[in-house]
Design a protein around this motif. Structure first.
Motif, PDB file in Angstrom:
ATOM      1  N   PRO A  86       0.828  -1.201   0.000  1.00 50.13           N
ATOM      2  CA  PRO A  86       0.000   0.000   0.000  1.00 50.13           C
ATOM      3  C   PRO A  86       0.867   1.258   0.000  1.00 50.13           C
ATOM      4  O   PRO A  86       1.935   1.294   0.616  1.00 50.13           O
ATOM      5  N   ALA A  87       0.395   2.295  -0.652  1.00 46.48           N
ATOM      6  CA  ALA A  87       1.150   3.547  -0.775  1.00 46.48           C
ATOM      7  C   ALA A  87       1.492   4.149   0.577  1.00 46.48           C
ATOM      8  O   ALA A  87       2.588   4.687   0.769  1.00 46.48           O
ATOM      9  N   VAL A  88       0.587   4.063   1.540  1.00 46.00           N
ATOM     10  CA  VAL A  88       0.822   4.685   2.844  1.00 46.00           C
ATOM     11  C   VAL A  88       2.008   4.029   3.556  1.00 46.00           C
ATOM     12  O   VAL A  88       2.796   4.701   4.224  1.00 46.00           O
ATOM     13  N   LEU A  89       2.173   2.732   3.386  1.00 44.66           N
ATOM     14  CA  LEU A  89       3.293   2.036   4.016  1.00 44.66           C
ATOM     15  C   LEU A  89       4.597   2.329   3.280  1.00 44.66           C
ATOM     16  O   LEU A  89       5.637   2.565   3.898  1.00 44.66           O
ATOM     17  N   LYS A  90       4.548   2.349   1.966  1.00 48.85           N
ATOM     18  CA  LYS A  90       5.742   2.700   1.184  1.00 48.85           C
ATOM     19  C   LYS A  90       6.179   4.117   1.504  1.00 48.85           C
ATOM     20  O   LYS A  90       7.376   4.402   1.643  1.00 48.85           O
ATOM     21  N   ASN A  91       5.238   5.024   1.652  1.00 47.82           N
ATOM     22  CA  ASN A  91       5.551   6.404   2.001  1.00 47.82           C
ATOM     23  C   ASN A  91       6.249   6.478   3.359  1.00 47.82           C
ATOM     24  O   ASN A  91       7.219   7.217   3.534  1.00 47.82           O
ATOM     25  N   ALA A  92       5.763   5.694   4.325  1.00 47.80           N
ATOM     26  CA  ALA A  92       6.399   5.671   5.645  1.00 47.80           C
ATOM     27  C   ALA A  92       7.843   5.182   5.528  1.00 47.80           C
ATOM     28  O   ALA A  92       8.752   5.765   6.135  1.00 47.80           O
ATOM     29  N   ILE A  93       8.063   4.146   4.757  1.00 46.26           N
ATOM     30  CA  ILE A  93       9.418   3.633   4.549  1.00 46.26           C
ATOM     31  C   ILE A  93      10.294   4.711   3.909  1.00 46.26           C
ATOM     32  O   ILE A  93      11.443   4.910   4.313  1.00 46.26           O
ATOM     33  N   ASP A  94       9.750   5.441   2.943  1.00 46.60           N
ATOM     34  CA  ASP A  94      10.518   6.508   2.286  1.00 46.60           C
ATOM     35  C   ASP A  94      10.936   7.579   3.292  1.00 46.60           C
ATOM     36  O   ASP A  94      12.094   8.003   3.304  1.00 46.60           O
TER      37      ASP A  94
END
Length: 185
Positions: A86-94
């Motif tokens: 999910p984008a929200v999790l990828k964003n957190a990783i970024d």
């Protein structure tokens, strides 16, 4: 002193089975482990290097970084959206990957678990999350996994904390993360 594990949930839906799985991790954690859920991933803006300037980092992103920096390990709980993370999790990783080489994930033990509607339990998304975390500098615990298929059926009337098979496997992941932390101290 308790091992602190920060949990990030990749689903924002109020009735999310992955959210419930994360809640189960909080409830079943042994005495020497404190599992906390990060609230507010939906308020973290999409990563933009223009926003990531000293003294100007948006408050939600700064709060995420601070929470991750204070944790001893991270547990990512991910559904699978269109075969990926999910984008929200990828964003957190970024956000947690910066500053490059010194982000809040750097060298920190991380495990990825989750549940999904499909027959494989979201393994593609979990694999993508592990890949992103590894590139971001996290110490991915490749052997600490849990993919629960058919979430809509399995958890229709049952919270994951009430499923003995799930709690046993989830406890193994939580305890495995705590052991990774203890091994690095």
């Amino acid at each position: 002193m308790a091992v602190r594990i920060l949990t990030l949930v990749g689903s924002l839906r109020s009735g999310s089975h992955n959210r419930r799985l994360a809640e189960a991790a909080v409830q079943i954690a042994p005495e020497h482990v404190e599992v906390g859920l990060f609230e507010g991933l939906d308020t973290v803006p999409f990563y933009n290097e223009d926003l990531d300037a000293e003294g100007a980092v948006p408050a939600p992103a700064a709060r995420l970084r601070e929470a991750a920096a204070e944790a001893d390990a991270l547990l990512l709980v991910s559904p699978e959206y269109n075969g990926t993370i999910p984008a929200v999790l990828k964003n957190a990783i970024d956000w947690l990957s910066r500053p490059y080489g010194a982000g809040a994930l750097s060298g920190k033990p991380v495990a990825v678990v989750g549940t999904a509607f499909g027959q494989y339990g979201g393994v593609w998304a979990q694999d993508e999350a592990r890949k992103a975390v590894k590139i971001a500098g996290g110490a991915v615990a490749e052997d600490l996994t849990l993919s629960i298929p058919s979430s809509v059926v399995r958890f229709a009337d049952l919270h994951p904390v009430d499923d003995p098979e799930v709690t046993e496997k989830l406890a193994g992941v939580v305890e495995g993360l705590a052991a990774r932390v203890a091994a690095t101290v």
